[in-house]
Enzyme design. Structure first.
Site, PDB file in Angstrom:
ATOM      1  N   SER A 129      28.137  43.525  40.468  1.00 51.95           N
ATOM      2  CA  SER A 129      28.644  43.909  39.149  1.00 51.95           C
ATOM      3  C   SER A 129      27.797  43.273  38.056  1.00 51.95           C
ATOM      4  O   SER A 129      27.667  42.050  38.002  1.00 51.95           O
ATOM      5  CB  SER A 129      30.108  43.470  39.000  1.00 51.95           C
ATOM      6  OG  SER A 129      30.928  44.121  39.938  1.00 51.95           O
ATOM      7  N   ARG A 156      35.193  34.466  34.704  1.00 49.47           N
ATOM      8  CA  ARG A 156      33.735  34.338  34.848  1.00 49.47           C
ATOM      9  C   ARG A 156      33.160  33.210  33.995  1.00 49.47           C
ATOM     10  O   ARG A 156      32.031  33.271  33.537  1.00 49.47           O
ATOM     11  CB  ARG A 156      33.044  35.669  34.501  1.00 49.47           C
ATOM     12  CG  ARG A 156      33.452  36.847  35.355  1.00 49.47           C
ATOM     13  CD  ARG A 156      33.120  36.649  36.834  1.00 49.47           C
ATOM     14  NE  ARG A 156      33.535  37.807  37.599  1.00 49.47           N
ATOM     15  CZ  ARG A 156      34.743  37.972  38.133  1.00 49.47           C
ATOM     16  NH1 ARG A 156      35.646  37.024  37.985  1.00 49.47           N
ATOM     17  NH2 ARG A 156      35.051  39.050  38.805  1.00 49.47           N
ATOM     18  N   GLU A 190      27.197  39.790  33.420  1.00 50.39           N
ATOM     19  CA  GLU A 190      27.555  38.715  34.348  1.00 50.39           C
ATOM     20  C   GLU A 190      26.357  37.863  34.767  1.00 50.39           C
ATOM     21  O   GLU A 190      26.451  36.642  34.788  1.00 50.39           O
ATOM     22  CB  GLU A 190      28.245  39.288  35.593  1.00 50.39           C
ATOM     23  CG  GLU A 190      29.685  39.691  35.361  1.00 50.39           C
ATOM     24  CD  GLU A 190      30.458  39.785  36.661  1.00 50.39           C
ATOM     25  OE1 GLU A 190      30.074  39.113  37.640  1.00 50.39           O
ATOM     26  OE2 GLU A 190      31.444  40.538  36.699  1.00 50.39           O
TER      27      GLU A 190
END
Length: 346
Positions: free
Chosen positions: A235, A163, A331
């Site tokens: 998410s 990420r 995130e």
């Protein structure tokens, strides 16, 4: 390029948060995108780029220009071993995967139904079900705002990690991604190492790309709420990476803890398991709530504010640290009045 009369960003973020901006512009052509971004940057005004709006949490009125990146186009070339795709930033990621399957160019199906645009994909190095963008990224072209030049980075130079990418770090606030180059091997090898895909690997007759695609779509739709029905960004928390020693310590106390071995004696923990084990499913702050079916997801129950979302995220992070000694990270990008900010400051 056309400026919208409305300055509302509500319909342009999948959490459905009510938020405004000083100016809202649609950029459908590359020249339009470059012109408005350079104009805003040179005026030293806040600039917010929005693709699918699936990775932002708007906490207050954005005191600058929000640009909707809507450039379109997919070009395909090939050699004996690979297909090469040149994809404009405004293309929808999931629709790109459908395009590839329809034209017999499999490889991306494990990344199906990840929300957002192609231009946003390298920033997060999107990933799911044992695959990530870095495996397929050939290059990224971007507008360098300080110089006004269009530059190209090879995939190997994008500093991809879990990420993470150079666009979240060194090039943060100075790069506008224009298009992405992808490379897909012509000899397809199914990636069936993760979760529900392991059942497909047991078939003696083999598996097709469409079956992998359908399995991923069915799994995601069963777990993740439709943003059009229940606002969310997918998410919300990253899966934390810990040392093998830390994992073994936790495993002694929680024998069913979920972890995935990585290189360098590290283990990726399932953040969803941690949140569920802490009893946080259904936990709410204001009108923001942890989804009852998937603990990784924060949903907007209606009339939720960005502050509700941030307060709930901090509650979850603090609880997980208190219970397990593990620090979760979020995130999505937290967007304040002048741009991205840290969750702690929201």
């Amino acid at each position: 390029m056309d400026s919208k009369i409305t300055d509302s960003l509500t319909q342009f973020n999948t959490l459905g948060l009510e938020a405004d901006c000083f100016s809202l512009v649609r950029a459908r052509q590359e020249a339009e995108l470059i012109a408005i971004c350079l104009q805003t940057f040179k005026a030293q005004e806040p600039l917010l780029l929005i693709g699918g709006g699936s990775n932002i949490v708007l906490t207050e009125t954005f005191q600058g220009t929000a640009v909707l990146v809507q450039t379109k186009g997919i070009e395909v070339s090939q050699d004996d071993e690979h297909y090469y795709l040149k994809v404009e930033a405004g293309e929808v990621w999931h629709e790109l995967i459908q395009f590839c399957l329809e034209h017999n160019m499999p490889g991306l199906e494990n990344l199906a139904l990840i929300p957002g645009s192609v231009g946003a994909a390298p920033i997060q190095n999107i990933g799911a079900y044992g695959a990530e963008l870095a495996q397929f990224c050939d290059w990224v072209e971007y507008l360098d705002l300080p110089s006004g030049e269009i530059k190209r980075l090879e995939g190997c130079d994008c500093e991809f990690a879990y990420r993470e990418s150079i666009f979240k770090n060194t090039l943060k606030r100075r790069a506008v991604i224009l298009r992405v180059g992808l490379v897909l091997p012509k000899v397809w090898q199914p990636n069936l190492s993760y979760g529900p895909l392991q059942e497909l690997s047991k078939r003696k007759q083999g598996v097709t790309p469409k079956e992998v695609f359908d399995c991923i779509c069915d799994t995601r739709m069963a777990k993740l709420p439709d943003p059009a029905v229940l606002g969310n960004v997918g998410s919300f928390f990253k899966n934390p990476v810990v040392s093998q020693q830390t994992f073994e310590r936790l495993q002694q106390q929680y024998v069913d803890i979920v972890g995935y071995p990585l290189e360098d004696s590290q283990v990726k923990l399932a953040a969803g398991w941690l949140i569920d084990r802490a009893g946080l499913k259904g936990e709410s702050v204001g009108n923001a709530s942890i989804h009852l079916k998937q603990a990784l997801v924060i949903v907007n129950k209606g009339g939720c504010s960005g502050q509700d979302v941030c307060d709930l995220a901090r509650l979850v992070i603090d609880r997980i640290f208190d219970d397990f000694g593990v620090r979760l990270e979020v995130e999505p990008r937290i967007i304040g009045a002048t741009g991205q900010k840290e969750l702690a400051d929201a």
